[in-house]
Write an enzyme that holds these catalytic residues in place. Structure first.
Site, PDB file in Angstrom:
ATOM      1  N   ASP A   1       0.836  -1.203   0.000  1.00 24.86           N
ATOM      2  CA  ASP A   1       0.000   0.000   0.000  1.00 24.86           C
ATOM      3  C   ASP A   1       0.874   1.259   0.000  1.00 24.86           C
ATOM      4  O   ASP A   1       2.077   1.184   0.214  1.00 24.86           O
ATOM      5  CB  ASP A   1      -0.973   0.014   1.184  1.00 24.86           C
ATOM      6  CG  ASP A   1      -0.302  -0.391   2.475  1.00 24.86           C
ATOM      7  OD1 ASP A   1       0.870   0.003   2.671  1.00 24.86           O
ATOM      8  OD2 ASP A   1      -0.936  -1.106   3.275  1.00 24.86           O
TER       9      ASP A   1
ATOM     10  N   ASP B   1       1.351   5.265   1.272  1.00 22.34           N
ATOM     11  CA  ASP B   1       0.974   6.372   2.152  1.00 22.34           C
ATOM     12  C   ASP B   1       1.571   7.651   1.585  1.00 22.34           C
ATOM     13  O   ASP B   1       2.684   7.647   1.057  1.00 22.34           O
ATOM     14  CB  ASP B   1       1.527   6.148   3.559  1.00 22.34           C
ATOM     15  CG  ASP B   1       0.927   4.915   4.208  1.00 22.34           C
ATOM     16  OD1 ASP B   1      -0.225   4.585   3.882  1.00 22.34           O
ATOM     17  OD2 ASP B   1       1.621   4.270   5.022  1.00 22.34           O
TER      18      ASP B   1
ATOM     19  N   ASP C   1       9.912   5.811  12.804  1.00 18.48           N
ATOM     20  CA  ASP C   1      10.709   4.902  13.620  1.00 18.48           C
ATOM     21  C   ASP C   1      12.126   4.654  13.106  1.00 18.48           C
ATOM     22  O   ASP C   1      13.097   4.871  13.820  1.00 18.48           O
ATOM     23  CB  ASP C   1       9.956   3.593  13.884  1.00 18.48           C
ATOM     24  CG  ASP C   1       9.315   2.999  12.641  1.00 18.48           C
ATOM     25  OD1 ASP C   1       9.557   3.518  11.533  1.00 18.48           O
ATOM     26  OD2 ASP C   1       8.577   2.007  12.766  1.00 18.48           O
TER      27      ASP C   1
HETATM   28  P1  ATP Z   1       4.690  -2.690   6.439  1.00 16.78           P
HETATM   29  O1  ATP Z   1       5.421  -3.086   5.204  1.00 16.78           O
HETATM   30  O2  ATP Z   1       4.594  -3.769   7.406  1.00 16.78           O
HETATM   31  O3  ATP Z   1       3.404  -1.984   6.187  1.00 16.78           O
HETATM   32  P2  ATP Z   1       5.465  -0.088   7.275  1.00 16.78           P
HETATM   33  O4  ATP Z   1       6.785   0.497   7.680  1.00 16.78           O
HETATM   34  O5  ATP Z   1       4.845   0.498   6.063  1.00 16.78           O
HETATM   35  O6  ATP Z   1       5.681  -1.632   7.140  1.00 16.78           O
HETATM   36  P3  ATP Z   1       3.132   0.800   8.652  1.00 16.78           P
HETATM   37  O7  ATP Z   1       2.556   0.317   9.910  1.00 16.78           O
HETATM   38  O8  ATP Z   1       2.355   0.714   7.411  1.00 16.78           O
HETATM   39  O9  ATP Z   1       4.502   0.021   8.486  1.00 16.78           O
HETATM   40  O10 ATP Z   1       3.591   2.295   8.938  1.00 16.78           O
HETATM   41  C1  ATP Z   1       3.843   3.260   7.920  1.00 16.78           C
HETATM   42  C2  ATP Z   1       4.952   4.238   8.360  1.00 16.78           C
HETATM   43  O11 ATP Z   1       4.570   4.894   9.564  1.00 16.78           O
HETATM   44  C3  ATP Z   1       6.258   3.559   8.708  1.00 16.78           C
HETATM   45  O12 ATP Z   1       7.051   3.325   7.575  1.00 16.78           O
HETATM   46  C4  ATP Z   1       6.883   4.572   9.653  1.00 16.78           C
HETATM   47  O13 ATP Z   1       7.442   5.644   8.943  1.00 16.78           O
HETATM   48  C5  ATP Z   1       5.684   5.076  10.419  1.00 16.78           C
HETATM   49  N1  ATP Z   1       5.442   4.302  11.650  1.00 16.78           N
HETATM   50  C6  ATP Z   1       4.661   3.212  11.809  1.00 16.78           C
HETATM   51  N2  ATP Z   1       4.654   2.772  13.066  1.00 16.78           N
HETATM   52  C7  ATP Z   1       5.443   3.599  13.766  1.00 16.78           C
HETATM   53  C8  ATP Z   1       5.829   3.702  15.129  1.00 16.78           C
HETATM   54  N3  ATP Z   1       5.401   2.814  16.029  1.00 16.78           N
HETATM   55  N4  ATP Z   1       6.654   4.724  15.487  1.00 16.78           N
HETATM   56  C9  ATP Z   1       7.074   5.622  14.572  1.00 16.78           C
HETATM   57  N5  ATP Z   1       6.756   5.588  13.283  1.00 16.78           N
HETATM   58  C10 ATP Z   1       5.942   4.604  12.858  1.00 16.78           C
HETATM   59 MG    MG Z   2       2.789   0.064   5.362  1.00 18.23          MG
END
Ligand code: ATP
Ligand code: MG
Length: 452
Positions: free
Chosen positions: A74, A76, A158
């Site tokens: 997805d 963002d 993060d």
């Molecule tokens: P995935 O591939 O599992 O979706 P992701 O990094 O995209 O991994 P998401 O939960 O979709 O994870 O989060 C999107 C973005 O939001 C992350 O890439 C990060 O920049 C930020 N983020 C998510 N969770 C946290 C957190 N607990 N603390 C700080 N930033 C976060």
């Molecule tokens: Mg994600």
């Protein structure tokens, strides 16, 4: 017309302020992102925002995955437009979230999440430790609601590789924390001081382990160091968040690596109470590993996987131990199983909020297990017709493969399900149950007792 023009001028003034002195900018040649892997919906969203003179960057996991040559699941978008302003740009959009509002922009069946740059997470300004649950409970206004600059937005994220901003118009990646270098060296590095960031949000420890397992990244030493010491902080994470994270850990095709990494970092205690106990029993570990491997294989083959089955597997050996305990105390098999199931779900519920839509089928899978041992009369036919048969049968096979049940039992059911009517009849075992009891059950008195 004039008003629109004024609005534009005003907007561009208001939003031309994003200062980016800290950002390193990388062009297409150095980051290597293939724009064709970006969904049209995401591109339409950034175009729409650009036309309205706002910033619009693809951010987070998608940029990281694109740079790693993976196809993101997805997209963002981060922008300097407020949620209301985003809402005005896209007819098919809605504002969601109470604590931090963002906008879902809808294109067909794809949803693009657009969030406004968030302000600094740093706690200095009021000396309050940031913890989502605490803040929410006390009803204090969250600093989370503060909008900020792109640089501040990056700082709140993060890991460095999760804080990259890609502008599809210029095809540039903006990088504040050396994320591009980290992607290239396959390093997972937290932004800021690791211990502080884990204390702010302990889920980041799970994310570190999960992302490194999934993407084959090495966790940087300073990022990894405090995890063992802080693992207990997971106790304070709201169960619903833990549950979400569990699904990501175990249902995204890398369950085996994730489980191994959790154990390696001592985080498995925090995720599933008693899972450590299960994993210490050889049979339990074998069973869980088989189940996780099975899940990964199914995902690799694009077959559906169900959280109910996953949790049924992860918790089975706890149920089994309690089941045996109750039977040893003289309880009959079915009531003993029932009791065991509820004991285990109660303990887990405190920590892990498994929603009812998963916990009900999970218990059905467990409850059907003794029925596989009944191979006489009408009972096998009735079992085959159960809507949960397939899951319960797959579960039985795991029990056989792990050595808990004889292989012959699983094979019998495989053959029975496949056989013609005549063959099925020949396969049935002699019915030794007294006539009277059978009649009583058929008239609906209670659940079928397991005769073992
Ligand atoms: P995935 O591939 O599992 O979706 P992701 O990094 O995209 O991994 P998401 O939960 O979709 O994870 O989060 C999107 C973005 O939001 C992350 O890439 C990060 O920049 C930020 N983020 C998510 N969770 C946290 C957190 N607990 N603390 C700080 N930033 C976060
Ligand atoms: Mg994600």
């Amino acid at each position: 017309m004039i008003r629109k023009l004024l609005q534009r001028v005003f907007k561009s003034k208001q939003h031309a302020t994003h200062s980016t002195p800290g950002a390193k900018k990388f062009n297409k040649r150095s980051h290597g992102i293939d724009k064709r892997k970006i969904s049209t919906a995401a591109l339409k969203t950034t175009e729409g925002l650009h036309k309205a003179r706002f910033d619009a960057f693809i951010v987070g996991g998608a940029v990281r995955d694109l740079m790693l040559g993976r196809t993101p699941k997805d997209f963002d978008i981060a922008t300097n437009a407020t949620p209301e302003q985003v809402r005005q740009v896209f007819r098919r959009s809605r504002i969601i979230g109470r604590r931090f509002r963002l906008v879902h922009v809808l294109f067909g069946n794809e949803t693009i999440e657009v969030s406004t740059y968030r302000g600094s997470h740093l706690a200095e300004e009021n000396g309050v430790q940031h913890d989502d649950a605490q803040v929410a409970d006390s009803g204090r206004i969250l600093r989370d609601n503060v909008f900020g600059t792109q640089e501040q937005d990056a700082e709140r994220r993060d890991f460095a590789i999760n804080a990259l901003y890609y502008d599809p118009a210029t095809e540039e990646v903006w990088d504040y924390h050396n994320g591009v270098a980290d992607v290239k060296s396959k390093t997972l590095r937290i932004i800021g001081d690791a211990e502080t960031r884990y204390r702010e949000d302990p889920v980041r420890m799970l994310r570190a382990v999960r992302l490194s397992a999934k993407l084959g990244l090495k966790i940087d030493r300073a990022t990894e160091a405090p995890i063992a010491k802080l693992a207990d902080l997971l106790q304070d994470v709201p169960p619903s968040r833990l549950f979400e994270e569990m699904l990501k850990l175990f249902l995204s095709g890398h369950a085996m690596e994730s489980a191994a990494a959790l154990r390696e970092h001592g985080l498995h205690h925090g995720v599933l109470p008693m899972l450590d106990v299960v994993l210490e029993q050889p049979m339990g570990e074998r069973f869980v590993n088989l189940a996780l491997q099975n899940t990964d294989d199914r995902i690799a083959q694009d077959k559906p996987v169900s959280p109910a089955f996953l949790f049924a597997s992860l918790l089975w050996h706890e149920v089994l131990a309690a089941w045996q305990k109750y039977q040893a105390a003289g309880e009959r098999p079915l009531p003993a199983l029932n009791q065991a199931m509820y004991d285990v779900s109660d303990i887990q519920a405190e920590k892990l909020a498994i929603p009812k839509r998963f916990s009900i089928p999970m218990r059905e899978i467990w409850m059907m297990q003794p029925r596989f041992e009944q191979r006489a009369g009408q009972r096998p036919y009735r079992l085959l017709e159960n809507e949960r048969y397939r899951a319960a049968y797959d579960f039985l096979l795991l029990r056989c493969e792990s050595g808990e049940m004889p292989m012959e039992l699983g094979e019998w059911w495989t053959d029975f399900a496949d056989a013609t009517m005549d063959k099925r009849k020949a396969m049935l075992q002699p019915d030794t149950e007294p006539r009277k009891r059978r009649r009583k059950r058929r008239s609906g008195a209670g659940a079928a007792p397991a005769e073992t």
